[in-house]
Design an enzyme around this catalytic site. Structure first.
Site, PDB file in Angstrom:
ATOM      1  N   HIS A  66       8.390 -19.062 -52.051  1.00  0.00           N
ATOM      2  CA  HIS A  66       8.054 -20.455 -51.714  1.00  0.00           C
ATOM      3  C   HIS A  66       8.906 -21.463 -52.500  1.00  0.00           C
ATOM      4  CE1 HIS A  66       4.533 -19.341 -49.292  1.00  0.00           C
ATOM      5  NE2 HIS A  66       4.304 -18.436 -50.210  1.00  0.00           N
ATOM      6  N   ASN A 144      -0.556 -19.986 -45.339  1.00  0.00           N
ATOM      7  CA  ASN A 144       0.694 -19.964 -44.586  1.00  0.00           C
ATOM      8  C   ASN A 144       0.470 -20.564 -43.208  1.00  0.00           C
ATOM      9  OD1 ASN A 144       2.206 -18.671 -46.603  1.00  0.00           O
ATOM     10  ND2 ASN A 144       1.659 -16.636 -45.852  1.00  0.00           N
ATOM     11  N   TYR A 354      -1.015 -16.054 -59.086  1.00  0.00           N
ATOM     12  CA  TYR A 354      -0.589 -17.441 -58.883  1.00  0.00           C
ATOM     13  C   TYR A 354      -0.709 -18.261 -60.171  1.00  0.00           C
ATOM     14  CZ  TYR A 354       0.360 -17.513 -53.883  1.00  0.00           C
ATOM     15  OH  TYR A 354       0.924 -17.338 -52.659  1.00  0.00           O
TER      16      TYR A 354
END
Length: 524
Positions: A66, A144, A354
């Site tokens: 990303h 997404n 994350y």
């Protein structure tokens, strides 16, 4: 005796006067200090040293995935209902139950595999991450554009990304590496079917769907849970590109999606999405031929209806790309009261990864940055680390007390606003795949549900990519795609044969074409 003041003392420093980081006015920003006007330079060039050493450090590590992204600010409004029922029947999250409040949001759109300055026309899933600055703290819905994923076990994620990234020796992105991994990952056939269809290249970010991908949970005041999936549907409509169309756009503008989003907002053409959810009872659902927690599967609309629960509008561009878009940090573990995780293995693996990534990439105090900081009062005993400029103390907190519990002025635990959700869990610790994989059923169904032009584009793109792979990889892929749908596998096999009749792949052709068509020039 009264002294006359220098006239310069009467002039306040202008707001737009150039200074260095210490606040010193910069009177010459064109030339370093040298011995004579030809040099050499002197070591005590303080303004130059401050300027260039900061420049040397003005990038943070690029996101592994990303990296290429665009973002915008806006707000979310809840409709307060799920069908004809109050939404509070299913969740106590105030972001949904409080219809009187506009919740500020920041959204980051992105491509997944490619680098920070890569073309926005490349075939790739698109990230769709929303940070809600709710009255109960931040909620990140990290998803997404496509509603499913390649894998279902987080242990496979680093290998998957490595296979998609450039070769570590040649630094060339090679389809054979990707399909070498995928041909041994049967659960990926559904995602591959979407990715190599027109859904793999959205026209832009405004006309693109979003999805939470995973099943999450909603928790009500009684502590009861339901499974929930999130879907963002663009009010502008959905548009995708063929490969030929994407190639044409890329030749003219490789920033087209970022430019489209920025200019639409600047022109007051604010993009909107409506948020839909699907609800399912929180159990294993043995009546289904797939596991409802499997992120490689869809919950079909005809079985689990979509319910419209709110709207998001993006109406403000970032003032600085790096400070807002690049430093924005999202995590699947960032949930507020009334929202919870499901037992989806991939979701739980992402939840650790994350936040760990953000501490490495942005720093241990990334949540103190304005773009990431909650818009409600924050009070914590977490402290220290690089770039700690915390102001998040309790209003009546004893500054000497940075621990809990305390009877001498420390922070106190909050009251639970509802009954705790306590799912029952038992079983042996195992390292096994889920029992209902059904890797090919929905991939075949998706293929059959595509329109004719979407199927044609899928066959052309996928067979063209596979044509450059070795025979064993082609055979494995054709075998699995045939198990998805017999016609699907047959057409891919035929497409590979036609695409492979040339002596070179498209990548090889491009290298040769550059050599053949290059125009000689004289040295200077």
């Amino acid at each position: 005796m009264k002294h006359e003041r220098d006239e310069r003392d009467e002039k306040p420093m202008s707001d737009d006067m150039l200074t260095n980081r210490q606040g010193h006015p910069v009177t010459n920003n064109q030339s370093v200090r040298t011995v004579g006007n030809r040099g050499p330079t002197t070591l005590e060039n303080y303004d130059f040293l401050e300027k260039v050493t900061h420049f040397d450090r003005e990038r943070i590590p690029e996101r592994v995935v990303h990296a290429r992204g665009a973002g915008a600010h806006g707000y979310f409004e809840s409709y307060g209902k799920l069908g004809d029922e109050p939404i509070s029947k299913y969740t106590r999250a105030k972001v949904f139950t409080n219809t009187e409040k506009q919740t500020p949001v920041f959204v980051r759109f992105s491509t997944v595999v490619h680098g920070g300055n890569s073309p926005e026309t490349l075939r790739d899933p698109r990230g769709f991450a929303v940070k809600f600055y709710t009255e109960d703290g931040n909620w990140d819905l990290v998803g997404n554009n496509l509603k499913i994923f390649f894998i279902r076990d987080p242990l496979k994620f680093p290998d998957m990304v490595h296979s998609f990234k450039p070769d570590p020796v040649t630094n060339i992105q090679d389809p054979e590496r990707m399909f070498d991994f995928l041909c041994q990952t049967p659960e990926s056939m559904h995602m591959i079917t979407f990715l190599f269809s027109p859904w793999g290249i959205p026209s832009n970010y405004r006309e693109m769907q979003g999805s939470g991908v995973h099943a999450y949970k909603w928790i009500n005041e009684e502590g009861k849970a339901v499974l929930v999936k999130y879907h963002w549907e663009p009010v502008q409509g959905i548009k995708n590109l063929t490969q030929k169309e994407a190639d044409s756009i890329q030749a003219k503008n490789f920033n087209h999606a970022t430019q489209d989003l920025y200019e639409a907002i600047e022109d007051g053409n604010y993009p909107e999405w409506e948020l839909y959810v699907q609800i399912m009872e929180d159990d294993e659902h043995p009546e289904l031929d797939f596991d409802p927690l499997d992120p490689t599967k869809l919950w079909y609309k005809e079985d689990y209806p979509w319910h419209k629960v709110g709207k998001m509008i993006l109406n403000k561009n970032p003032e600085n790309y790096f400070a807002e878009v690049e430093q924005a940090a999202f995590g699947t573990g960032v949930l507020v009261d009334g929202l919870d995780f499901s037992d989806d293995k991939l979701l739980q693996g992402r939840t650790f990864s994350y936040s760990d990534t953000q501490r490495y990439r942005v720093g241990s105090n990334y949540l103190q940055l304005p773009i990431n900081k909650a818009k409600k009062h924050v009070a914590t005993n977490q402290e220290g680390g690089q770039m700690d400029f915390r102001t998040d103390f309790g209003k009546h907190q004893n500054p000497h007390v940075n621990y809990e519990p305390s009877v001498i002025g420390g922070l106190k635990e909050a009251e639970n606003p509802g009954k705790e959700h306590e799912p029952y869990v038992e079983g042996n610790l195992q390292r096994e795949k889920i029992s209902r994989e059904n890797n090919f059923g929905q991939a075949g169904e998706t293929y059959r549900r595509f329109s004719d032009w979407e199927r044609e584009e899928l066959i052309s793109n996928l067979s063209g990519a596979l044509a450059s792979c070795r025979q064993e990889i082609q055979d494995r892929m054709v075998d699995m795609l045939t198990q998805c749908d017999e016609g699907y596998g047959k057409r891919i096999a035929e497409g590979i044969k036609v695409a492979g009749e040339g002596t070179h792949s498209k990548m090889d052709e491009a290298v040769a074409e550059a050599e053949q068509k290059g125009h000689p020039s004289d040295p200077y």
